[in-house]
Design a protein around this motif. Structure first.
Motif, PDB file in Angstrom:
ATOM      1  N   SER A  41       0.811  -1.222   0.000  1.00  0.00           N
ATOM      2  CA  SER A  41       0.000   0.000   0.000  1.00  0.00           C
ATOM      3  C   SER A  41       0.842   1.269   0.000  1.00  0.00           C
ATOM      4  CB  SER A  41      -0.945   0.002   1.211  1.00  0.00           C
ATOM      5  OG  SER A  41      -0.220   0.182   2.411  1.00  0.00           O
ATOM      6  N   THR A  42       2.101   1.157   0.436  1.00  0.00           N
ATOM      7  CA  THR A  42       2.975   2.339   0.444  1.00  0.00           C
ATOM      8  C   THR A  42       3.735   2.507  -0.868  1.00  0.00           C
ATOM      9  OG1 THR A  42       4.927   1.175   1.310  1.00  0.00           O
ATOM     10  CG2 THR A  42       3.324   2.013   2.914  1.00  0.00           C
ATOM     11  N   LEU A  43       3.585   1.524  -1.771  1.00  0.00           N
ATOM     12  CA  LEU A  43       4.357   1.534  -3.003  1.00  0.00           C
ATOM     13  C   LEU A  43       3.501   1.875  -4.202  1.00  0.00           C
ATOM     14  CD1 LEU A  43       6.488  -1.707  -2.484  1.00  0.00           C
ATOM     15  CD2 LEU A  43       7.193   0.660  -2.093  1.00  0.00           C
ATOM     16  N   GLN A  44       4.175   2.311  -5.226  1.00  0.00           N
ATOM     17  CA  GLN A  44       3.523   2.609  -6.495  1.00  0.00           C
ATOM     18  C   GLN A  44       4.370   2.023  -7.609  1.00  0.00           C
ATOM     19  OE1 GLN A  44       3.304   6.772  -7.406  1.00  0.00           O
ATOM     20  NE2 GLN A  44       2.344   6.465  -9.394  1.00  0.00           N
ATOM     21  N   ASN A  45       3.713   1.248  -8.491  1.00  0.00           N
ATOM     22  CA  ASN A  45       4.406   0.704  -9.663  1.00  0.00           C
ATOM     23  C   ASN A  45       4.508   1.776 -10.724  1.00  0.00           C
ATOM     24  OD1 ASN A  45       3.286  -2.545  -9.205  1.00  0.00           O
ATOM     25  ND2 ASN A  45       5.376  -2.063  -9.638  1.00  0.00           N
ATOM     26  N   LEU A  46       5.733   2.153 -11.087  1.00  0.00           N
ATOM     27  CA  LEU A  46       5.908   3.163 -12.123  1.00  0.00           C
ATOM     28  C   LEU A  46       5.980   2.543 -13.513  1.00  0.00           C
ATOM     29  CD1 LEU A  46       8.507   5.481 -10.371  1.00  0.00           C
ATOM     30  CD2 LEU A  46       6.023   5.720 -10.458  1.00  0.00           C
ATOM     31  N   ASN A  47       6.553   1.365 -13.595  1.00  0.00           N
ATOM     32  CA  ASN A  47       6.710   0.764 -14.919  1.00  0.00           C
ATOM     33  C   ASN A  47       6.837  -0.748 -14.789  1.00  0.00           C
ATOM     34  OD1 ASN A  47       7.053   0.637 -17.695  1.00  0.00           O
ATOM     35  ND2 ASN A  47       9.274   0.909 -17.575  1.00  0.00           N
ATOM     36  N   SER A  48       5.992  -1.332 -13.960  1.00  0.00           N
ATOM     37  CA  SER A  48       6.137  -2.756 -13.712  1.00  0.00           C
ATOM     38  C   SER A  48       4.832  -3.314 -13.177  1.00  0.00           C
ATOM     39  CB  SER A  48       7.270  -3.001 -12.716  1.00  0.00           C
ATOM     40  OG  SER A  48       7.329  -4.350 -12.345  1.00  0.00           O
ATOM     41  N   LEU A  84       9.847   0.884  -8.549  1.00  0.00           N
ATOM     42  CA  LEU A  84       8.925   1.125  -7.448  1.00  0.00           C
ATOM     43  C   LEU A  84       9.185   2.496  -6.832  1.00  0.00           C
ATOM     44  CD1 LEU A  84       9.118  -2.353  -5.668  1.00  0.00           C
ATOM     45  CD2 LEU A  84       7.344  -1.542  -7.232  1.00  0.00           C
ATOM     46  N   ALA A  85       8.120   3.160  -6.450  1.00  0.00           N
ATOM     47  CA  ALA A  85       8.219   4.430  -5.740  1.00  0.00           C
ATOM     48  C   ALA A  85       7.434   4.315  -4.445  1.00  0.00           C
ATOM     49  CB  ALA A  85       7.681   5.569  -6.597  1.00  0.00           C
ATOM     50  N   GLY A  86       7.794   5.157  -3.484  1.00  0.00           N
ATOM     51  CA  GLY A  86       7.082   5.137  -2.217  1.00  0.00           C
ATOM     52  C   GLY A  86       8.033   5.023  -1.046  1.00  0.00           C
ATOM     53  N   THR A  87       7.472   4.800   0.135  1.00  0.00           N
ATOM     54  CA  THR A  87       8.265   4.695   1.350  1.00  0.00           C
ATOM     55  C   THR A  87       8.347   3.242   1.798  1.00  0.00           C
ATOM     56  OG1 THR A  87       6.291   5.108   2.678  1.00  0.00           O
ATOM     57  CG2 THR A  87       7.630   7.018   2.078  1.00  0.00           C
ATOM     58  N   VAL A  88       9.249   2.981   2.728  1.00  0.00           N
ATOM     59  CA  VAL A  88       9.467   1.614   3.207  1.00  0.00           C
ATOM     60  C   VAL A  88       9.089   1.549   4.689  1.00  0.00           C
ATOM     61  CG1 VAL A  88      11.104  -0.270   3.463  1.00  0.00           C
ATOM     62  CG2 VAL A  88      11.347   1.349   1.570  1.00  0.00           C
ATOM     63  N   PRO A  89       8.007   0.834   5.051  1.00  0.00           N
ATOM     64  CA  PRO A  89       7.555   0.765   6.457  1.00  0.00           C
ATOM     65  C   PRO A  89       8.323  -0.299   7.252  1.00  0.00           C
ATOM     66  CG  PRO A  89       6.023  -0.419   5.064  1.00  0.00           C
ATOM     67  CD  PRO A  89       7.077   0.137   4.150  1.00  0.00           C
ATOM     68  N   PHE A  90       9.553   0.032   7.656  1.00  0.00           N
ATOM     69  CA  PHE A  90      10.339  -0.942   8.404  1.00  0.00           C
ATOM     70  C   PHE A  90       9.717  -1.279   9.753  1.00  0.00           C
ATOM     71  CE2 PHE A  90      13.802   0.037   5.437  1.00  0.00           C
ATOM     72  CZ  PHE A  90      14.294  -1.244   5.227  1.00  0.00           C
ATOM     73  N   ASN A 107      15.534   1.614  -7.238  1.00  0.00           N
ATOM     74  CA  ASN A 107      14.136   1.966  -7.419  1.00  0.00           C
ATOM     75  C   ASN A 107      13.998   3.477  -7.272  1.00  0.00           C
ATOM     76  OD1 ASN A 107      12.345  -0.509  -7.765  1.00  0.00           O
ATOM     77  ND2 ASN A 107      13.581  -1.161  -6.016  1.00  0.00           N
ATOM     78  N   HIS A 108      12.809   3.923  -6.896  1.00  0.00           N
ATOM     79  CA  HIS A 108      12.569   5.357  -6.693  1.00  0.00           C
ATOM     80  C   HIS A 108      11.985   5.586  -5.300  1.00  0.00           C
ATOM     81  CE1 HIS A 108      13.235   5.978 -11.013  1.00  0.00           C
ATOM     82  NE2 HIS A 108      12.491   4.915 -11.203  1.00  0.00           N
ATOM     83  N   LEU A 109      12.468   4.858  -4.347  1.00  0.00           N
ATOM     84  CA  LEU A 109      11.970   4.942  -2.981  1.00  0.00           C
ATOM     85  C   LEU A 109      12.472   6.219  -2.316  1.00  0.00           C
ATOM     86  CD1 LEU A 109      12.607   1.215  -2.065  1.00  0.00           C
ATOM     87  CD2 LEU A 109      10.452   2.248  -2.780  1.00  0.00           C
ATOM     88  N   TYR A 110      11.668   6.737  -1.397  1.00  0.00           N
ATOM     89  CA  TYR A 110      12.020   8.014  -0.782  1.00  0.00           C
ATOM     90  C   TYR A 110      11.587   8.025   0.677  1.00  0.00           C
ATOM     91  CZ  TYR A 110       7.113   8.838  -2.058  1.00  0.00           C
ATOM     92  OH  TYR A 110       5.759   8.726  -2.213  1.00  0.00           O
TER      93      TYR A 110
END
Length: 978
Positions: A41-48, A84-90, A107-110
């Motif tokens: 839910s925190t991620l977004q597929n940009l090209n996959s 992938l873009a988005g945040t990582v909920p560790f 990826n494009h995580l931030y």
């Protein structure tokens, strides 16, 4: 052996055990599913489509990228290079107690990384590299099982927690490079990692000396600490690392000689210590028989090249330019493997060119300029079809050039200038379909210029100065539509100047001086749209000067010492210097001190007609004067292609990127211009590997008072763009995700190129105010403000020598493909050093509408001026208005308007851009309150950039402390009103 009978209670328990196990297993599966779905839910597929399998139909062990252990518990998350873009909920991921591997690189995580990562205590593999995270790296001390840690190019900043990783003694792979960490001495914690086989710390602000104890990391195969601040000598301890295959320490301040014992590194394949202050000879390298790439350029090495180098059977790349080497090159060098290039330029080498460097047919670059090589050009290179560049200028080479050299199919540059070559240019030059630059100046070439040269449609520059060429210029030279420079001066050319030269529509300079051209000057030259310099002096040209030449936008014209007659067109007098028309007794002009006055009009009775003609001529002269003046001012920094009069480009790299200056130069075309500024054009360059770059072209020198070209008076010329030095000084050492990256600078005697990362979304000004305007929601505007603020905070507070930008404005905030901002254009920057400010210019810097008011009463410019300008940018983002608008009133700007409105109006929502959604306009007003503080008239009342960042962080969209900021904003305004 006795046993108790199985009672009914026992049977019931045995019946329940499998059921309990099933329930526990199902519960565990359900928990893991929820954790992974939360991650999704925190991620977004940009090209996959990789996350499409993460659904209710599949078991978690069938989710793409998920690996389970034998108990169906998640063991690995492998999602690297998945767009992938988005945040990582560790905080939730680390609830997966069996998790051993997290691979999210490229990826494009931030966003920031939560301290909950410390709960992933079973992690053995962590890859977060090549992303866009922010903030500091959290405490990792609890990850004691970690073996692989990659944070390379991840965006982290601040202080790296070296102490917290000191007990990760099981690490075998550590990569932290290319991050804007705070500068720190060489971290001694690394010396505890005795299992390391790969260590990458380049470009992450390591300074000081490399400790001798580095030699205790005996398993190291790769050691890279380049682009840093290392000083002192290379420690002898490094010679103990006998498993090393790669050692890269380039672009530091290392000094001294290569350590004794370096010959122990018999497995070394790649060795790069370029761009340091090293000295001494190369005797310690003579036994490195497995070497493939040897990069020693830009140091102070001396002595001869060891003869053993000629026996290196794997050597493919050899670059030692800009040193003090003497003697001959080994005859067999480069003759064993698929040799790619040699660059030994700017040394004191002698002897012949080794003949067999293209023996395997793979060589691309032969760069040997500015030495003392002798002998002929080896015939063996005539069949080297892979060659892209030949540069052997400024040597003592002689003899005929092999015919096959002229027709090499991929050759882009042939630079044989300043030698003693003789013979003719072979007709097969017409087959060199990739040739762009032909430099043969100052040799003994003779014969006619072959007509086939007109078939080389790629030619941009022809330099044949000071040879013995004769005959006519080929009549079909007009086919060369890309030709920018034609320099044929001081030869024995004769015949008429071909009319077709007027079809070379890209010509910028024509110099045919000192030949024997005859006939009339072709009127077609007057149709060349970009011609800037025309020198036809010292020939036998006759007839009148064509009136069509008056339409040219020339900065130099020299027609002296010919046999021209008639009246000089008045427009040409405006660009002439003393002597431009001398040596032509038949010429006359009105109002010229150097030419005789033309005969008066024969019909003396028609005074009215004469007066009308004089009035018209005067008006034309006035218009042309103004036009030429304005054009020359613009022309000084608006050339189409770079000059290469010095025949040599100096390349200084600041980041790791395989940049070919040849590719860069080829990109400088009119159709590639993406911007124009006060210091030059900006071009888009696309390299062969697909990398996109931006190239700013800046000219170094201006003409002297006599009007002559800068090339002719280079020693007397003055630096035209101090902005170049300021920009290189500022940008070359900066490392921050919100500061535009300067990859390299490329310099010649009269031209400078700055090569940046390309920003596909242009600049903020265009996105807010021009036809390129786009709709930006509040989140995008906020992130632009936040990113730009962090970039300026880094300049003011995190640099070893703080940088004052002095030209902060929306057009200098560039936007990448994700609309993330980067501060650019440091041409007016000041570097603060030892309590003093190193000024790059003595004029008022900045742009109208952004300039702080203190410029009017003090020369002591501080970082508070940047903060004022940034406040104006914030106002643009919130209001959507330009810094200067007619609605603000005469001599009023956006700062005056916003301050006045905030003092007198209660409904501040009305100030917010109508394109911003209603439900977030209150958020925008909070930013306007920050802008209000940034643009206080008294500099001391403005916050620091560090405080600005904190205030912006507090108004992050959906922040829980919005109420607090509301009060802050209200207090600021109420205090100001009172």
């Amino acid at each position: 052996m006795s046993s108790e009978p199985i009672t009914g209670d026992h049977r019931f328990i045995l019946f329940l055990l499998p059921l309990l196990c099933f329930i526990v297993h199902s519960s565990s599966q359900s928990d893991q599913r929820q954790i992974l779905l939360k991650f999704k839910s925190t991620l977004q597929n940009l090209n996959s489509e990789v996350l499409n399998t993460w659904n209710g139909e599949n078991t978690i062990c069938n989710f793409t990228g998920i690996v389970c252990n034998s108990d169906d518990l998640v063991k690995e998350i492998n999602l690297s290079q998945q767009q992938l873009a988005g945040t990582v909920p560790f905080d939730s991921i680390c609830s997966l107690k069996s998790l051993q591997k997290v691979s999210l690189g490229a990826n494009h995580l931030y966003g920031t990384i939560s301290t909950h990562i410390s709960n992933c205590t079973n992690l053995e593999y962590l890859d977060l590299g090549n992303n866009s995270f922010s903030g500091e790296v959290p405490d990792l001390s609890s990850l004691t099982q970690l073996k692989f840690l990659n944070l390379n190019l991840s965006g982290f900043s601040g202080s790296f927690p070296w102490k917290s990783i000191g007990n990760l003694t099981g690490l075998t792979f550590l990569s932290l490079g290319d991050n804007p960490f705070d500068r720190t001495p060489f971290p001694l914690e690394i010396l505890k990692f005795r299992q390391l086989y790969s260590l990458y710390l380049s470009n992450c602000s390591i300074e000081g000396k490399i400790p001798e104890e580095i030699g205790n990391l005996s398993l190291l195969e790769s050691l890279e600490i380049s682009d840093s601040y290392l000083a002192g000598e290379i420690p002898v301890g490094i010679t103990k690392l006998t498993k090393l295959q790669m050692l890269e320490l380039y672009n530091n301040q290392l000094s001294g000689i290569l350590p004794v014992g370096l010959s122990n590194l018999v497995n070394l394949a790649e060795f790069d210590v370029s761009t340091n202050n090293l000295e001494g000879d190369l005797s310690e390298l003579r036994n490195l028989t497995k070497i493939e790439s040897l990069q020693l350029f830009e140091n102070n090495f001396s002595g001869t090249i060891p003869e053993e180098f000629g026996e290196f059977k794997f050597l493919t790349q050899f670059s030692i330019y800009d040193n003090k080497f003497t003697g001959e090159l080994p005859a067999k060098i480069g003759s064993w493997a698929d040799f790619e290039y040699i660059d030994v330029s700017q040394n004191f080498l002698t002897g012949p060119i080794p003949p067999d460097m293209c023996k395997m047919g793979k060589m691309e670059k032969l760069l040997m300029l500015e030495n003392n090589f002798t002998g002929g050009f080896p015939e063996t290179y005539a069949d080297c079809y892979s060659l892209l560049r030949i540069r052997v200028s400024n040597n003592s080479l002689s003899g005929r050039v092999p015919d096959g050299i002229w027709s090499l199919p991929n050759i882009g540059m042939i630079d044989l200038a300043i030698n003693q070559f003789e013979g003719q240019v072979a007709p097969n030059i017409g087959e060199a379909k990739s040739l762009t630059q032909l430099y043969l100046a100052n040799n003994r070439f003779s014969g006619q210029l072959p007509v086939e040269i007109s078939n080389v449609s790629t030619l941009v520059e022809i330099e044949l100065v000071s040879n013995q060429f004769s005959g006519e210029i080929p009549s079909r030279i007009g086919n060369l539509k890309k030709l920018s420079k034609l320099h044929l001066q001081y030869n024995i050319f004769s015949g008429a100047i071909p009319e077709s030269l007027g079809s070379c529509v890209s010509l910028d300079e024509i110099n045919l001086a000192g030949n024997s051209f005859s006939g009339e000057i072709p009127a077609t030259l007057g149709s060349l749209p970009t011609l800037n310099s025309l020198n036809l002096s010292g020939n036998k040209l006759s007839g009148m000067i064509p009136a069509r030449l008056s339409s040219l936008k020339l900065s130099l014209i020299d027609l002296s010492n010919n046999m021209l007659i008639g009246r000089v067109p008045p427009a040409l007098l405006l660009v002439a210097y003393n002597g431009s028309f001398a040596g032509n007794p038949g010429l006359c002009a009105d109002g010229s001190k150097d030419l005789r006055k033309c005969s008066p009009v024969s019909n003396n009775s028609d005074h009215l007609k004469v007066a009308v003609y004089c009035f018209i001529a005067g008006a034309l002269l006035l218009v042309l004067s103004l036009s030429c003046f304005l054009f020359m001012k613009l022309r000084q920094h608006d050339h189409k292609d770079p000059i290469n009069r010095g025949y040599s480009w100096d390349v200084k790299k600041f980041h790791v990127l395989n940049i070919s200056e040849d590719e860069i130069l080829r990109s400088l075309k009119q159709e590639n211009i993406i911007g124009k500024g006060g210091s030059g054009n900006v071009y888009k360059a696309v390299l062969g590997g697909g990398e996109q770059l931006a190239v700013k072209h800046m000219w170094k020198f201006v003409p002297d008072s006599g009007g002559r070209s800068s090339a002719a008076i280079l020693p007397k010329g003055k630096s035209r763009w101090p902005e170049y030095e300021a920009e290189v000084a500022a940008l070359s050492s900066l490392r921050h995700m919100n500061v535009v990256k300067l990859y390299c600078c490329i310099s010649s005697e009269d031209s400078n190129l700055l090569v940046y990362e390309y920003m596909p979304n242009g600049n903020l000004w265009d996105r807010l105010h021009t036809y390129k305007k786009i709709e930006m929601d509040w989140n995008v505007r906020y992130e632009i403000a936040m990113g730009a603020a962090r970039g300026l905070e880094y300049l003011h507070h995190a640099c070893d020598r703080p940088v004052i930008h002095r030209d902060v404005k929306s057009s200098n905030i560039l936007l990448d493909e994700e609309m993330k901002p980067k501060i650019a254009d440091f041409g007016l920057a000041k570097i603060v050093q030892a309590e003093k400010v190193m000024d790059s210019t003595h004029v008022i810097a900045g742009t109208h509408g952004y300039i702080a008011p203190e410029y009017g009463y003090t020369c002591n410019v501080t970082e508070k001026s940047d903060i004022y300008s940034f406040g104006v940018v914030l106002m643009e983002l919130v209001t959507g208005k330009k810094p200067v608008e007619p609605e603000f009133g005469e001599n009023k700007d956006i700062v005056y308007w916003v301050h006045n409105e905030m003092r007198t109006k209660d409904n501040l929502i009305a100030l917010v851009d109508s394109n911003i959604s209603k439900d977030v306009k209150e958020e925008a007003v909070k930013m306007l309150s920050i802008a209000f503080r940034c643009t206080m008239k008294i500099p001391t009342l403005r916050p620091s950039m560090r405080m600005v960042v904190k205030m912006l962080e507090e108004i992050k969209p959906n922040s829980l402390i919005d109420v607090v900021i509301d009060k802050v904003g209200e207090n600021i305004i109420s205090q100001y009103k009172n």
